[in-house]
Write an enzyme that holds these catalytic residues in place. Structure first.
Site, PDB file in Angstrom:
ATOM      1  CG  HIS A  62      -1.975  -1.110   1.102  1.00  0.00           C
ATOM      2  ND1 HIS A  62      -2.413  -1.821   2.195  1.00  0.00           N
ATOM      3  CD2 HIS A  62      -2.637  -1.617   0.034  1.00  0.00           C
ATOM      4  CE1 HIS A  62      -3.315  -2.709   1.805  1.00  0.00           C
ATOM      5  NE2 HIS A  62      -3.460  -2.607   0.496  1.00  0.00           N
ATOM      6  CG  ASP A  86      -7.242  -3.521   0.651  1.00  0.00           C
ATOM      7  OD1 ASP A  86      -6.712  -2.418   0.852  1.00  0.00           O
ATOM      8  OD2 ASP A  86      -6.835  -4.314  -0.220  1.00  0.00           O
ATOM      9  CG  ASP A 138     -16.233  -3.189 -15.401  1.00  0.00           C
ATOM     10  OD1 ASP A 138     -15.049  -2.776 -15.401  1.00  0.00           O
ATOM     11  OD2 ASP A 138     -16.606  -4.123 -16.109  1.00  0.00           O
ATOM     12  CG  ASP A 156      -4.963  -2.036  -4.806  1.00  0.00           C
ATOM     13  OD1 ASP A 156      -4.348  -3.106  -5.002  1.00  0.00           O
ATOM     14  OD2 ASP A 156      -5.396  -1.689  -3.684  1.00  0.00           O
ATOM     15  CB  SER A 157      -6.181  -4.882 -10.630  1.00  0.00           C
ATOM     16  OG  SER A 157      -4.885  -5.253 -11.046  1.00  0.00           O
ATOM     17  CB  THR A 158      -7.539  -9.440  -8.457  1.00  0.00           C
ATOM     18  OG1 THR A 158      -8.336  -9.258  -9.632  1.00  0.00           O
ATOM     19  CG2 THR A 158      -8.376  -9.090  -7.236  1.00  0.00           C
ATOM     20  CG  ASP A 159      -2.428 -11.789  -9.594  1.00  0.00           C
ATOM     21  OD1 ASP A 159      -1.328 -11.471 -10.068  1.00  0.00           O
ATOM     22  OD2 ASP A 159      -2.634 -11.920  -8.365  1.00  0.00           O
TER      23      ASP A 159
END
Length: 284
Positions: A62, A86, A138, A156-159
């Site tokens: 972060h 988060d 989205d 700040d994405s997921t994979d």
């Protein structure tokens, strides 16, 4: 009976974490989400079989996602965070007094709600800050349609699996460029170069087509198993990643020298020193 939760991101590599106590384990509208306690990493959140957050080391990711571009830019007032439900990146962004607004666009409301319930210290009140705007949407659609212009965009994405896959496309990066103000910076989560080389290489290729300066920087987060994490870097201002240490120190002083646990002015410069095998991914 002991329960171990396996991370399934990599085809030839598996890691298991012991779940001492499971706090949540269910499908949300968009993905599989589990939250559990682990004696080594603290409280852990995994989405679709991939570690997203650990309370023991969340500060690394972060801080480095937020402070590197913001201190490089130096006068960012409007920031967009795509993902980041988060609230950890949002928390760090709001430590910069020059930031007047921070928009967080998250596709999955459940991530925000569960993070606020189970990880309150991660957001640390950031969602209640008057500068914060939360958009449940989205991210690709939001960036494509927004009329706002941002000084810094943080993905700040997921994979690139499940709902995060579209955040690694050239079309999305093109829309991010459009949504940046002149001199703005785009920073993306680009995985572990040792295990996910193609991910960083592809994104950097797109960045080179779209921006005058395309690069990456690194930080090591222990719960992201497999080596250093790469952050994609894209801007039209080639000077932003070449500031001298004294300039970053002056900007940090002006921001109030808020406490950090990983980022430091000298880490700002060091993060861009890439090992040869990673630099080749970025430049070729």
């Amino acid at each position: 009976m002991e329960r171990w939760v396996e991370e399934t991101l990599h085809g030839g590599f598996r890691v298991r974490l012991k779940a001492d106590r499971v706090l949540f384990d269910s499908e949300t509208e968009h993905q599989q989400l589990i939250i559990f306690e682990n004696s080594d990493f603290g409280r852990v959140m995994m989405l679709d079989g991939v570690v997203q957050l650990s309370t023991r080391d969340e500060f690394v990711y972060h801080e480095m996602m937020a402070h590197v571009p913001l201190f490089a830019h130096g006068k960012a007032k409007r920031v967009l965070i795509v993902g980041g439900g988060d609230g950890g990146v949002l928390r760090e962004v709001l430590k910069h007094p020059e930031v007047k607004s921070a928009t967080l666009c998250e596709i999955d409301r459940s991530v925000i709600d569960l993070a606020r319930e189970h990880f309150p210290d991660v957001s640390a009140g950031a969602f209640d800050d008057k500068r914060t705007r939360v958009v449940i949407a989205d991210g690709t659609k939001f960036v494509h349609e927004t009329d706002d212009r941002f000084d810094v965009i943080l993905v700040d994405s997921t994979d690139p699996i499940g709902p995060g896959a579209v955040l690694f496309t050239k079309e999305f990066y093109t829309d991010c460029r459009r949504a940046l103000a002149p001199g703005g910076v785009l920073v993306t989560q680009n995985g572990l170069p040792f295990l996910q080389a193609s991910e960083l290489k592809q994104s950097a290729s797109y960045f080179r087509d779209l921006f005058d300066d395309a690069f990456a920087y690194l930080a090591t987060t222990p719960s992201y198993f497999g080596g250093s994490m790469s952050y994609g870097w894209a801007t039209d201002d080639k000077d932003l990643r070449h500031h001298k240490l004294k300039k970053i120190e002056r900007r940090y002083k002006k921001a109030g020298r808020f406490p950090t646990r990983y980022w430091r002015p000298d880490m700002q410069l060091a993060a861009f020193a890439l090992p040869t095998y990673i630099r080749e991914l970025v430049e070729t």
